[in-house]
Design a protein around this motif. Structure first.
Motif, mmCIF file in Angstrom:
data_model
loop_
_atom_site.group_PDB
_atom_site.id
_atom_site.type_symbol
_atom_site.label_atom_id
_atom_site.label_comp_id
_atom_site.label_asym_id
_atom_site.label_seq_id
_atom_site.Cartn_x
_atom_site.Cartn_y
_atom_site.Cartn_z
ATOM 1 N N SER A 61 0.865 -1.180 0.000
ATOM 2 C CA SER A 61 0.000 0.000 0.000
ATOM 3 C C SER A 61 0.900 1.228 0.000
ATOM 4 C CB SER A 61 -0.890 0.024 1.244
ATOM 5 O OG SER A 61 -1.820 -1.029 1.228
ATOM 6 N N THR A 62 0.722 2.113 -0.993
ATOM 7 C CA THR A 62 1.593 3.277 -1.090
ATOM 8 C C THR A 62 0.853 4.406 -1.785
ATOM 9 O OG1 THR A 62 3.846 3.977 -1.671
ATOM 10 C CG2 THR A 62 2.636 2.717 -3.337
ATOM 11 N N GLY A 63 1.448 5.600 -1.779
ATOM 12 C CA GLY A 63 0.838 6.743 -2.440
ATOM 13 C C GLY A 63 0.894 6.607 -3.954
ATOM 14 N N ARG A 64 -0.083 7.219 -4.613
ATOM 15 C CA ARG A 64 -0.119 7.160 -6.079
ATOM 16 C C ARG A 64 1.188 7.643 -6.690
ATOM 17 N NH1 ARG A 64 -6.144 9.563 -7.575
ATOM 18 N NH2 ARG A 64 -7.270 7.562 -7.551
ATOM 19 N N ARG A 65 1.783 8.679 -6.107
ATOM 20 C CA ARG A 65 2.988 9.267 -6.687
ATOM 21 C C ARG A 65 4.193 8.339 -6.573
ATOM 22 N NH1 ARG A 65 4.780 14.389 -3.079
ATOM 23 N NH2 ARG A 65 2.625 14.999 -3.385
ATOM 24 N N HIS A 66 4.087 7.294 -5.729
ATOM 25 C CA HIS A 66 5.237 6.411 -5.517
ATOM 26 C C HIS A 66 5.088 5.057 -6.202
ATOM 27 C CE1 HIS A 66 5.315 8.901 -1.613
ATOM 28 N NE2 HIS A 66 6.169 9.423 -2.471
ATOM 29 N N VAL A 67 3.950 4.829 -6.868
ATOM 30 C CA VAL A 67 3.695 3.503 -7.446
ATOM 31 C C VAL A 67 4.770 3.108 -8.452
ATOM 32 C CG1 VAL A 67 2.132 2.178 -8.916
ATOM 33 C CG2 VAL A 67 1.211 3.541 -7.034
ATOM 34 N N ALA A 68 5.131 4.015 -9.351
ATOM 35 C CA ALA A 68 6.115 3.679 -10.389
ATOM 36 C C ALA A 68 7.458 3.340 -9.773
ATOM 37 C CB ALA A 68 6.253 4.834 -11.377
ATOM 38 N N GLN A 69 7.876 4.097 -8.752
ATOM 39 C CA GLN A 69 9.164 3.829 -8.103
ATOM 40 C C GLN A 69 9.129 2.499 -7.341
ATOM 41 O OE1 GLN A 69 10.988 7.724 -6.376
ATOM 42 N NE2 GLN A 69 8.789 8.098 -6.471
ATOM 43 N N VAL A 70 8.009 2.208 -6.683
ATOM 44 C CA VAL A 70 7.883 0.934 -5.965
ATOM 45 C C VAL A 70 7.960 -0.231 -6.943
ATOM 46 C CG1 VAL A 70 6.285 -0.528 -4.667
ATOM 47 C CG2 VAL A 70 6.645 1.846 -3.975
#
Length: 374
Positions: A61-70
């Motif tokens: 579970s993470t912020g939308r802005r971090h999805v690509a980096q995750v």
């Protein structure tokens, strides 16, 4: 022990403001290798959990802005294993949404565990043993936490007051104990009193529980949050349009509350929380002092360097924590017990004793409208 019913949730939220200017809103601390190990915090967490239950049983579970980096850092993560949050809503919402969706996919008798993305755990085998006992206690109907040995009277952690043994009730969890209460971060004298009793352990925020149990607790203790989460979960796997529409409708109004406050504390008062001791070294990397305590010394004067040590020159200096991020040389002359974090657009200089107050500096910068460097 068969763990086919166990699913691990990694809440990867929070900016880590006490680690500014290294940790930022667009690149928070869990995306960094803070110990020079070659793996970032979230990669280490994923590796540890995948070793227990398999990659296909780990979600984030993470912020939308971090999805690509995750996703870039965790190529083994399943296609439907990321739960993007439009805005931060603390740990209860993150855990609740992942649990509700996983329960719809696999049945509400599955066991879920929440493990933060930014913890340092040194003994994966001992960690796995604790998780297995926690799963056994969760199957017995308890919301189960893993309590860490309080090795010093720390004021930086909350504490768990452990009660009677549950070994007779849960044979597969011989070390499990009932939780009498959770207590907030204490002052120094209270922390010392806790330590002297031998009855308190640090609260690491790790929770393992059956999906139906935790969803029932949410419905009981935070009914509005529960209703919103269930409305989102019902359409989650129907397609991106339905999912985003539900998130836009319900997520902004969800209460921002930590899982400890929403579920663990009120449930412990009713005798519904168990604790399994964690027999492994643990740290949550809360500030630069935490990092310093985990890094090797670069000289006999106990200077700690995160990054290229060739960029740091020191004379008559000791006990410093230095992060050279710009490529330029940092020269320390007669500087003791300081934090120096040098990044391309911001430089932090502070006493190590005030490392917890870096968060206050972030607040000050925000007041000045300096969101460009936060």
């Amino acid at each position: 022990m068969d763990l086919r019913d166990f699913y691990a949730i990694i809440p990867a939220g929070g900016v880590g403001t006490r680690l500014w200017p290294l940790s930022r809103q667009d690149h928070p601390k869990f995306l960094y290798d803070l110990l020079g190990s070659g793996r970032t915090m979230i990669q280490g967490t994923f590796d540890r959990l995948a070793g227990i239950c398999g990659q296909d049983h780990v979600v984030v579970s993470t912020g939308r802005r971090h999805v690509a980096q995750v996703r870039a850092q965790l190529p083994g993560l399943g296609e439907d294993a990321v739960f993007p949050e439009p805005v931060p809503r603390d740990s209860t919402a993150a855990i609740a949404l992942a649990t509700a969706v996983l329960a719809r996919r696999h049945g509400d008798r599955i066991v879920v565990g929440s493990f933060a993305a930014d913890h340092v755990i040194r003994d994966d085998k001992a960690f796995g043993q604790s998780v297995r006992q926690a799963v056994a206690a969760a199957r017995a109907g308890y919301v189960t936490t893993i309590g860490m040995a309080a090795s010093r009277p720390s004021t930086a952690f909350g504490y768990i007051h452990q009660g009677p043994s549950l070994a007779a009730e849960i044979p597969d969890a011989p070390d499990a104990r009932l939780v009498s209460e959770f207590v907030e971060k204490p002052d120094a004298s209270t922390a010392q009193a806790y330590l002297s009793t031998g009855e308190y352990r640090w609260n690491a925020g790790m929770f393992v529980m059956r999906a139906d149990v935790v969803l029932s607790c949410l419905e009981r203790f935070v009914p509005d949050l529960y209703a919103s989460i269930m409305a989102i979960a019902r359409v989650w796997d129907e397609g991106a349009d339905q999912r985003n529409q539900a998130l836009d409708e319900y997520w902004p109004g969800i209460e921002k509350i930590a899982f400890d406050y929403a579920v663990a504390e009120p449930l412990s008062a009713a005798g519904g929380v168990a604790m399994v001791p964690g027999g492994f070294d643990w740290d949550d990397i809360g500030d630069f002092n935490s990092i310093a305590g985990l890094l090797p010394s670069s000289n006999r004067r106990n200077i700690k360097i995160l990054g290229d040590s060739d960029r740091v020159v020191y004379l008559d200096s000791g006990g410093d924590m230095v992060v050279p991020e710009t490529g330029r040389t940092i020269a320390l002359l007669g500087v003791d017990d300081m934090i120096v974090v040098d990044t391309p657009d911001a430089l932090l200089v502070a006493p190590r004793a005030r490392s917890q107050e870096v968060k206050d500096m972030v607040g000050k910068l925000s007041q000045y409208g300096r969101d460009d460097i936060l």
